[in-house]
Design an enzyme around this catalytic site. Structure first.
Site, PDB file in Angstrom:
ATOM      1  N   CYS A   1       0.832  -1.208   0.000  1.00  0.00           N
ATOM      2  CA  CYS A   1       0.000   0.000   0.000  1.00  0.00           C
ATOM      3  C   CYS A   1       0.873   1.269   0.000  1.00  0.00           C
ATOM      4  O   CYS A   1       1.426   1.619  -1.031  1.00  0.00           O
ATOM      5  CB  CYS A   1      -0.990  -0.049   1.162  1.00  0.00           C
TER       6      CYS A   1
ATOM      7  N   HIS B   1      -3.546  -4.908   0.647  1.00  0.00           N
ATOM      8  CA  HIS B   1      -2.936  -5.469   1.869  1.00  0.00           C
ATOM      9  C   HIS B   1      -3.053  -6.992   1.865  1.00  0.00           C
ATOM     10  O   HIS B   1      -4.007  -7.541   2.446  1.00  0.00           O
ATOM     11  CB  HIS B   1      -3.660  -4.923   3.101  1.00  0.00           C
TER      12      HIS B   1
ATOM     13  N   GLU C   1      -1.533  -9.076   3.556  1.00  0.00           N
ATOM     14  CA  GLU C   1      -1.342  -9.663   4.891  1.00  0.00           C
ATOM     15  C   GLU C   1      -2.649 -10.093   5.555  1.00  0.00           C
ATOM     16  O   GLU C   1      -2.668 -11.004   6.371  1.00  0.00           O
ATOM     17  CB  GLU C   1      -0.578  -8.691   5.806  1.00  0.00           C
TER      18      GLU C   1
END
Ligand code: GLN
Length: 534
Positions: free
Chosen positions: A384, A509, A511
């Site tokens: 990001c 993102h 993650e």
């Protein structure tokens, strides 16, 4: 909700004893029994939008598929239960009051006095069952944030008490407390638990199980004492003793038979639970790794690892699959801004990761980190803001546009990162964010495609600014590759730099979608890139 079971977890004695992990672990165990499970968190604070809270105070903001900006506990829930959640799973006192007061402004209460009981407590109960609006679940798990005795959580507890009054046979209460070990006496002490349960009972909630967090396993005599004084079955006193990794907690609770205690109350038949995939993962985490990789995480909130918890977990998941471990070197971006020697800062580093972020603090340091990684051919992963940084760095140093910048930090420079056309006139910053899941089309001969092994993926977003397509050709002719795009809105999602061991940055993102036994493809690819550079 006719036959749905509602399981509540409250906390006592101290905060941060692991209610979130406990309820997420129970969720995993119940799912493995074949039940469908919803899970939600009630947070007593007054903020309406957890997305605007400082990561320093509250840790990371976790983003759901539908764009909810939520408490980081939802990340634990998703990782443990391997289940995507929605905004419905995050309720704060602020949201509840906001709804009640909006109704009052609309005149919905017809001039009646608006009170905590019944208006606020009714709204809490409405939200409690709203997770069942579209889907039936066998079980709804609800974590009440805070500690018994806090004024802030009283309305939630009263709402739960009332809910139980009307649905007694469907409710189960777990109270989690700390059982401290007093070194000098060589004993685990039960008194704080007794007091906490007394307080909970005073509110009208009677625990069905007590989960005791302790440094050591509770022996039979301690369990007996808690059972007697707190009026629960001895088998319902659960020892939640410390274990080296969070991911071992489901095994501890399974061994202590927490799910069995729940099953007994509701007359569910006993079924064997298969946790072999988790066992494999936990086993991996215990074996001595072949190698330890040092990854520099260049951020703003490096003093608090919870601020980047999903990134840290995703690195763990991916590295374990390659039988190596990751040591995170926290690098404060500010410190990189004025240092003369990046060589020294990054001397022992195998890879550099710049995570998401907001605001210009440390921006120069992050740009220097991306520059260093590109030139010194150290694997670089930008998430990001980490992609914005990579784009700005490339523009400044390869395209030789010294004033390249993002509109987030300037409105005059050459804005290689900008707002989209339709965002320019919006004044409400929160409203203009791109949030939640969006599709991304991948170019086949790319690192990203190699990682995902498919040409369309969906990833979660939380940002306002985008790659500026005006400069796209200039970037591409200078060697930056755009390998992922959202076609509906013509937005750049992933960039790569070829002739580099591993340099990839994405606008989303990844993650948030990594799971312990299913590492995220980009994190796996990053670790692979770092390993092959060794
Ligand atoms: N601050 C940047 C934006 O709003 C990046 C956000 C992030 O990294 N999550 O676009």
């Amino acid at each position: 909700m006719s036959n749905t079971v509602f399981i509540f977890i409250t906390g006592g004695v101290v905060s941060s004893i692991g209610k979130g992990i406990t309820i997420a672990s129970l969720g995993l165990l119940l799912k493995r029994r074949g039940l469908s499970v919803a899970i939600q968190k009630f947070d007593p604070y007054l903020n309406v939008d957890p997305g605007t809270m400082s990561p320093y105070q509250h840790g990371e903001v976790f983003v759901t598929e539908d764009g909810g900006e939520t408490d980081l506990d939802l990340g634990h829930y998703e990782r443990f239960m391997d289940q995507n959640l929605s905004q419905l799973s995050s309720v704060t006192s602020g949201m509840v009051y906001w709804d009640v007061l909006s109704k009052e402004r609309r005149g919905d209460f017809l001039g009646n006095t608006v009170q905590i009981i019944p208006h606020v407590t009714n709204e809490i109960q409405r939200r409690l069952v709203s997770v069942l609006d579209e889907t039936h679940y066998d079980v709804v798990l609800t974590e009440v944030g805070g500690t018994i005795g806090d004024m802030e959580s009283m309305a939630f507890l009263e709402a739960i008490r009332q809910f139980q009054y009307n649905n007694r046979s469907q409710c189960f209460h777990i109270h989690m407390t700390l059982v401290p070990y007093i070194q000098a006496a060589g004993e685990l002490k039960t008194k704080p638990t007794q007091h906490s349960v007394k307080e909970l009972r005073g509110i009208g909630i009677y625990p069905d199980a007590i989960v005791c967090r302790a440094e050591l396993p509770l022996d039979e005599s301690v369990k007996k004492k808690i059972a007697l004084f707190c009026d629960v079955d001895e088998t319902a006193v659960i020892s939640a003793h410390d274990v080296p990794s969070l991911y071992e907690v489901p095994f501890v609770l399974a061994k202590e038979n927490l799910d069995g205690v729940v099953a007994k109350k509701f007359g569910w038949e006993s079924v064997p639970i298969d946790l072999s995939d988790w066992a494999q993962f936990v086993e991996l985490s215990k074996t001595t790794p072949n190698q330890t990789l040092t990854i520099a995480l260049v951020g703003k909130y490096t003093a608090l690892s919870d601020a980047y918890i999903s990134v840290v977990e995703a690195l763990k998941h991916a590295s374990m699959a390659y039988n190596c471990s990751v040591k995170i070197q926290w690098v404060h971006a500010d410190d990189l801004e004025n240092t003369d020697s990046l060589d020294k800062q990054f001397s022992n580093v195998d890879g550099i990761l710049v995570p998401g972020g907001f605001g210009d603090r440390g921006l120069g340091g992050k740009i220097r980190a991306a520059h260093y990684a590109r030139e010194q051919k150290i694997p670089y992963f930008g998430l990001c803001l980490g992609m914005h940084v990579a784009v700005i760095e490339f523009a400044q140093n390869v395209l030789q546009w010294p004033n390249a910048n993002s509109r987030e930090f300037s409105s005059e420079d050459k804005l290689v990162i900008d707002l989209m056309e339709d965002q320019h006139n919006q004044t409400d910053k929160g409203g203009s964010m791109r949030l939640g899941a969006y599709d991304c089309h991948l170019v086949t001969d790319s690192l990203a495609y190699q990682a995902y092994q498919t040409s369309v993926v969906s990833e979660r977003h939380r940002h306002r600014y985008e790659f500026n397509n005006t400069y796209r050709e200039a970037f591409e002719s200078a060697g930056l590759r755009i390998v992922g795009e959202n076609r509906d809105r013509n937005l750049v999602e992933i960039i790569e730099i070829p002739d580099h061991p591993w340099y990839l940055a994405c606008q989303f993102h990844p993650e948030f979608k990594s799971r312990p036994n299913r590492p995220h493809p980009l994190f796996s690819s990053f670790i692979q890139g770092v390993l092959s550079k060794q």
